[in-house]
Design a protein around this motif. Structure first.
Motif, PDB file in Angstrom:
ATOM      1  N   LEU A  89       3.993   2.749  -1.769  1.00  0.00           N
ATOM      2  CA  LEU A  89       4.073   1.293  -1.829  1.00  0.00           C
ATOM      3  C   LEU A  89       4.676   0.712  -0.557  1.00  0.00           C
ATOM      4  O   LEU A  89       4.203  -0.314  -0.052  1.00  0.00           O
ATOM      5  CB  LEU A  89       4.902   0.865  -3.049  1.00  0.00           C
ATOM      6  CG  LEU A  89       4.254   1.068  -4.415  1.00  0.00           C
ATOM      7  CD1 LEU A  89       5.253   0.761  -5.524  1.00  0.00           C
ATOM      8  CD2 LEU A  89       3.015   0.201  -4.548  1.00  0.00           C
ATOM      9  N   GLN A  90       5.701   1.353  -0.021  1.00  0.00           N
ATOM     10  CA  GLN A  90       6.320   0.877   1.215  1.00  0.00           C
ATOM     11  C   GLN A  90       5.342   0.958   2.380  1.00  0.00           C
ATOM     12  O   GLN A  90       5.281   0.051   3.216  1.00  0.00           O
ATOM     13  CB  GLN A  90       7.573   1.683   1.528  1.00  0.00           C
ATOM     14  CG  GLN A  90       8.722   1.387   0.614  1.00  0.00           C
ATOM     15  CD  GLN A  90       9.903   2.318   0.857  1.00  0.00           C
ATOM     16  OE1 GLN A  90       9.837   3.227   1.690  1.00  0.00           O
ATOM     17  NE2 GLN A  90      10.984   2.101   0.128  1.00  0.00           N
ATOM     18  N   GLU A  93       2.761  -1.809   1.999  1.00  0.00           N
ATOM     19  CA  GLU A  93       3.357  -3.106   2.351  1.00  0.00           C
ATOM     20  C   GLU A  93       3.502  -3.236   3.862  1.00  0.00           C
ATOM     21  O   GLU A  93       3.215  -4.293   4.429  1.00  0.00           O
ATOM     22  CB  GLU A  93       4.720  -3.257   1.675  1.00  0.00           C
ATOM     23  CG  GLU A  93       5.429  -4.537   1.980  1.00  0.00           C
ATOM     24  CD  GLU A  93       4.720  -5.768   1.462  1.00  0.00           C
ATOM     25  OE1 GLU A  93       4.944  -6.864   2.016  1.00  0.00           O
ATOM     26  OE2 GLU A  93       3.901  -5.654   0.525  1.00  0.00           O
ATOM     27  N   ARG A  96       0.122  -3.880   5.289  1.00  0.00           N
ATOM     28  CA  ARG A  96      -0.295  -5.241   4.984  1.00  0.00           C
ATOM     29  C   ARG A  96       0.369  -6.240   5.947  1.00  0.00           C
ATOM     30  O   ARG A  96      -0.265  -7.149   6.447  1.00  0.00           O
ATOM     31  CB  ARG A  96       0.044  -5.598   3.552  1.00  0.00           C
ATOM     32  CG  ARG A  96      -0.468  -6.958   3.117  1.00  0.00           C
ATOM     33  CD  ARG A  96       0.049  -7.405   1.775  1.00  0.00           C
ATOM     34  NE  ARG A  96       1.490  -7.542   1.728  1.00  0.00           N
ATOM     35  CZ  ARG A  96       2.179  -8.592   2.212  1.00  0.00           C
ATOM     36  NH1 ARG A  96       1.558  -9.557   2.836  1.00  0.00           N
ATOM     37  NH2 ARG A  96       3.486  -8.643   2.092  1.00  0.00           N
ATOM     38  N   ARG A  97       1.672  -6.016   6.235  1.00  0.00           N
ATOM     39  CA  ARG A  97       2.376  -6.901   7.153  1.00  0.00           C
ATOM     40  C   ARG A  97       1.803  -6.802   8.571  1.00  0.00           C
ATOM     41  O   ARG A  97       1.697  -7.789   9.284  1.00  0.00           O
ATOM     42  CB  ARG A  97       3.860  -6.557   7.184  1.00  0.00           C
ATOM     43  CG  ARG A  97       4.611  -7.060   6.003  1.00  0.00           C
ATOM     44  CD  ARG A  97       6.084  -6.868   6.194  1.00  0.00           C
ATOM     45  NE  ARG A  97       6.731  -6.789   4.908  1.00  0.00           N
ATOM     46  CZ  ARG A  97       7.830  -6.135   4.635  1.00  0.00           C
ATOM     47  NH1 ARG A  97       8.438  -5.464   5.578  1.00  0.00           N
ATOM     48  NH2 ARG A  97       8.335  -6.118   3.432  1.00  0.00           N
TER      49      ARG A  97
END
Length: 101
Positions: A89-90, A93, A96-97
């Motif tokens: 998940l990290q 994320e 995505r950033r």
């Protein structure tokens, strides 16, 4: 990307190797300290107490490390799966950033 089972097995192997390495280093340090302390002990009784204390400390710590390895092997999904999922998940994320910027 590796599947979950192989990633967990890799983590279990790494943790087992680290625990054994720590146990070996701990015994080396305990023996060194015991030999040094026995040489400075004022009596044979104190030297015997030092050796017994070293053996008890090393034995109990080694037993706890083996128990930890065994418990992690038996409950490897409960121990490692949340870590792997959170890491995924990290990473998602962070990706995505980066793509949004």
């Amino acid at each position: 990307m590796k599947n979950l089972e192989s990633r967990i097995d890799t983590l279990v192997r790494r943790d087992r190797l680290l625990a054994v390495a720590f146990a070996v280093v701990m015994w080396a340090v305990l023996v060194f300290v015991c030999v040094t302390a026995v040489a400075a002990a004022p009596s044979a009784g104190i030297a015997v107490a030092l050796v017994l204390a070293m053996a008890a400390l090393g034995g109990l710590n080694t037993a706890s490390m083996f128990a930890l390895i065994r418990r992690y092997r038996l409950a490897k999904y409960q121990v490692y799966q949340p870590d792997i999922e959170n890491l995924a998940l990290q990473r998602a994320e962070a990706a995505r950033r980066r793509s949004a910027a």
